[in-house]
Design an enzyme around this catalytic site. Structure first.
Site, PDB file in Angstrom:
ATOM      1  CG  ASP A   1     -92.133  40.258  77.653  1.00 48.83           C
ATOM      2  OD1 ASP A   1     -91.943  40.392  79.048  1.00 48.83           O
ATOM      3  OD2 ASP A   1     -91.647  39.793  76.672  1.00 48.83           O
TER       4      ASP A   1
HETATM    5  C1  GLC Z   1     -89.298  37.435  77.342  1.00 48.50           C
HETATM    6  C2  GLC Z   1     -89.259  38.233  78.174  1.00 48.50           C
HETATM    7  C3  GLC Z   1     -88.683  39.725  77.908  1.00 48.50           C
HETATM    8  C4  GLC Z   1     -87.743  39.619  76.719  1.00 48.50           C
HETATM    9  C5  GLC Z   1     -88.858  39.095  75.414  1.00 48.50           C
HETATM   10  C6  GLC Z   1     -88.020  39.055  74.359  1.00 48.50           C
HETATM   11  O1  GLC Z   1     -90.458  36.692  77.248  1.00 48.50           O
HETATM   12  O2  GLC Z   1     -90.229  38.635  79.153  1.00 48.50           O
HETATM   13  O3  GLC Z   1     -87.946  40.225  78.991  1.00 48.50           O
HETATM   14  O4  GLC Z   1     -87.137  40.869  76.340  1.00 48.50           O
HETATM   15  O5  GLC Z   1     -89.427  38.029  75.962  1.00 48.50           O
HETATM   16  O6  GLC Z   1     -87.152  38.107  74.428  1.00 48.50           O
END
Ligand code: GLC
Length: 735
Positions: A280
């Protein structure tokens, strides 16, 4: 014999295809130098959206591509815009390896569908699959190869803002929704130009953040982990998800994005996952604040060794991976394995065969915000609503003359989009007021007064709201949360309807006019006063573009609501976490003699609305529950048959639910577990014999030794339209 030959032929073809993919992967890998290999492990949001400037690459995105120092971008869209990125990657770099473009297509790209918890309320996997299919058709036309969805985090704490993004509290329903979305996004052919790679997230346990506070510590037993939180992930991996995202949180002292147990032992060793894992947002870099890495270099080593293949917006791999290999801290074999996984998915997507397949401007014009996809958002919205109360006020009569829509969500164009709406087009949103106007035309007067804001203490709008309501035959309360109170980093410390909206409703209630609450929200709310005082309550969540039209259809009976809650609504925050599949404890509540049994001295143990609950304009009756026999061997399936009858005066769809209880196990077992469901349409007076099957797989659980087994013993089976109002039978499983 013929069947065996056909199966043999198919498996030969598939393995030949896989072999050709694996051979192609290896042939590219063999040409790559270390910098190019590390480049494949690096992903950035286009435009370096956030983060410390010191760590960001100095080079531009095109220079990184030319140098082969990046393998993926996200948050960049458009057939033409993404074509240029791809052109640089496949025409100006040394090895011409295509770039993979990701995006958070969570419930739509530009055509916004209902938020995931709303779609889960439909209890209709086929519908949810169609929704994901449309989302893939639209986003792939705009150059997207890969969505960071489905989110499959089990959530039992409504304070957590991301409960809106998942499918609620139950592993079985969560698994069904996850599989439906993966099939919708990936289709039958991942290399087709209108299918996209799925990414199951957030792996894992993220929804169990203590106190419902986002990113907070998670700590539960290995058994709870496997029994509840990991089950939907396992189903999603088995359904062929191409990628997976590791989560921010720790689990019992080990951050998921640094957990070899989770990302390698379980995911690859036990489950056989062969796609790739993306972190993430900077979750590898966050191993430093977690306190398991002293610096970004150590975090990079820990993340890769654990099994995080691609570092999203983390700088860890970009800054330190080459150095770690040259110093012998990370082996080239480990690097090669991660690169292989990423190249494998790029091959499966067909990006090597035709890197520009997602860059057709004509397709983009045709498929983005098309009439068909907008109509599809309404079909999904209709089934996503849950009727929580109705004393007979609904459906409203079409000869009604004056309707007062009161509340801050009545004319909101933005809130129905819900959080994570990506490129949602609020100008395309049909509001509650517009939906009623579209439905009734000039035959009725639709009045509106905001009354108050969603947040804040300002009551100056109450007077106008009361004056407006006095003129009306019926009041449609349009209250709830704004989309900004839901989603990532939006935990709330209360579950009350925000601001002074409930006060406004109490003032309106004094007029003695019929009132229906149209609730827009991203989490269960403690709507006890509304449950006691308004005539009807329609749970709408955030329904997307066609919100107002779908709501109007239900209010006037042009669609009979069929949704069921995928999550428990508590009476008070003090009961949380409150979920249906709880354990019995050694002192279960004795309502007659509650002393020294598990209860509160100031609140009941019961929810306001239980898991699986939802009303219809008609009534359904369950009867004649029978089992194929009363004693089964461990490897036998059990047939469960019952009669469902529509005893009311409207045609309607009922979600019949099957629950099981294992009365005695080597470990304590939940008092109920959902093990099957079906949405059945019946006309007034019509009845149908329904059959469910309890397979041995459905009775398996993690026993005292953490083996996934069926244990002999006594069981109960429950059938009903929610997790409380059920009829039951018993059966025995023998060796
Ligand atoms: C965010 C979220 C995740 C998302 C990623 C990209 O922090 O936790 O669900 O897919 O970043 O945007």
């Amino acid at each position: 014999m013929k069947k065996v030959l056909i199966l043999l032929l198919i498996s030969t073809i598939i393995s030949a295809q896989n072999r050709s993919t694996e051979q192609r992967v290896d042939s590219v890998l063999a040409l790559m130098n270390l910098e190019e290999k590390v480049g494949q492990l690096v992903q950035y949001s286009s435009g370096w959206a956030t983060g410390s400037k010191t760590d960001r690459p100095e080079e531009s995105s095109s220079d990184l591509l030319k140098a082969g120092k990046i393998g993926s971008f996200f948050n960049i869209v458009g057939a033409e815009t993404t074509r240029e990125l791809q052109r640089i990657a496949v025409e100006e770099s040394r090895l011409k390896i295509p770039v993979i473009i990701g995006l958070d297509v969570i419930h739509g790209y530009k055509s916004t569908f209902p938020v995931p918890i709303a779609e889960a309320s439909s209890w209709n996997p086929e519908l949810v699959k169609k929704s994901a299919r449309w989302q893939a058709i639209e986003s792939s036309a705009a150059g997207v190869h890969w969505t960071f969805n489905p989110m499959v985090d089990i959530a039992r704490d409504p304070r957590w803002g991301r409960i809106v993004e998942g499918s609620g509290e139950d592993p079985y329903l969560g698994a069904a929704m996850a599989v439906a979305r993966i099939k919708g996004y990936q289709g039958d052919d991942l290399s087709a130009s209108n299918t996209i790679a799925a990414c199951i997230k957030h792996f894992a346990g993220y929804g169990a953040a203590e106190a419902g506070r986002d990113y907070n510590t998670v700590d539960f037993s290995e058994r709870t982990f496997h029994e509840f939180y990991l089950r939907p992930f396992k189903a999603a991996v088995d359904a062929g998800a191409a990628t997976l995202m590791s989560s921010f949180n720790e689990i019992g002292g080990v951050p998921a994005s640094g957990s070899h147990y989770l990302l390698t032992k379980v995911l690859r060793g036990m489950w056989g996952f062969d796609g790739f894992v993306v972190s993430d947002w900077n979750s590898v870099g966050e191993l430093v604040p977690h306190g398991v890495a002293a610096n970004l270099k150590e975090a990079a080593e820990l993340g890769l060794e654990a099994g995080v293949d691609m570092d999203m917006e983390g700088n860890a791999y970009f800054r330190h991976m080459v150095e770690l290999v040259n110093e012998g801290m990370v082996s080239i074999e480990t690097i090669d394995e991660s690169v292989r996984r990423i190249l494998r998915i790029k091959f499966r997507l067909g990006l090597f065969d035709d890197p520009y397949k997602y860059n057709n401007v004509e397709t983009e014009k045709k498929n983005v915000l098309s009439d068909e996809i907008i109509k599809a958002t309404k079909d999904v919205a209709l089934e996503s609503m849950v009727l929580l109360k109705n004393d007979g006020l609904l459906p409203l009569k079409k000869d009604i003359r004056k309707i007062a829509v009161i509340g801050p969500l009545g004319q909101s164009k933005e809130d129905p989009l819900g959080p994570w709406n990506q490129q949602g087009q609020k100008d395309y949103v049909v509001t509650v007021v517009e939906g009623l106007q579209n439905k009734l035309g000039s035959s009725a007067e639709i009045m509106f007064a905001e009354g108050c804001k969603i947040l804040g203490e300002d009551r100056t709008g109450f007077a106008e709201a009361l004056e407006t309501a006095k003129k009306a035959d019926v009041i449609v309360l349009s209250l709830g949360e704004s989309l900004h109170l839901s989603g990532e980093a939006q935990s709330r410390s209360t579950l009350d309807v925000p601001g002074v909206q409930e006060e406004l409703a109490k003032e309106l209630h004094k007029l003695g006019k019929p009132m229906v609450l149209v609730l827009m929200n991203g989490r269960p709310l403690t709507i006890n006063w509304f449950d006691e005082n308004v005539n009807a309550i329609l749970e709408c969540w955030f329904l997307g573009l066609q919100s107002g039209n779908a709501i109007a259809d239900v209010l006037f009976g042009d669609y009979n609501p069929s949704g069921k809650l995928p999550v428990t609504f508590p009476k008070s925050l003090g009961q949380v976490p409150l979920y249906y599949n709880h354990k019995n404890t050694g002192r279960p509540l004795n309502p007659k003699v509650p002393a020294y049994t598990s209860h509160y001295n100031d609140e009941s143990n019961d929810p306001l609305y239980p898991f699986g609950y939802g009303l219809s304009f008609t009534k359904f009756e369950y009867s004649d529950l029978k089992l194929s026999k009363s004693e089964f061997k461990k490897d036998e399936s059990i047939k469960v048959i019952f009669t469902l009858k529509n005893t009311g005066k409207y045609a309607g769809e009922e979600v019949a639910q099957l629950y099981v209880r294992d009365l005695v196990g080597s470990v304590t077992r939940p008092v109920k577990e959902l093990k099957d469901f079906a949405k059945i349409k019946l006309n007034p007076g019509e009845s149908k014999m329904v059959e469910f099957s309890i397979t041995p797989e459905k009775l398996k659980f993690f026993d005292l030794n953490m083996d996934f087994v069926v244990e002999p013993g006594d069981f109960k089976v429950f059938i009903g339209g929610n997790s409380v109002d059920v009829i039951e039978q018993s059966f025995k499983v023998v060796e």
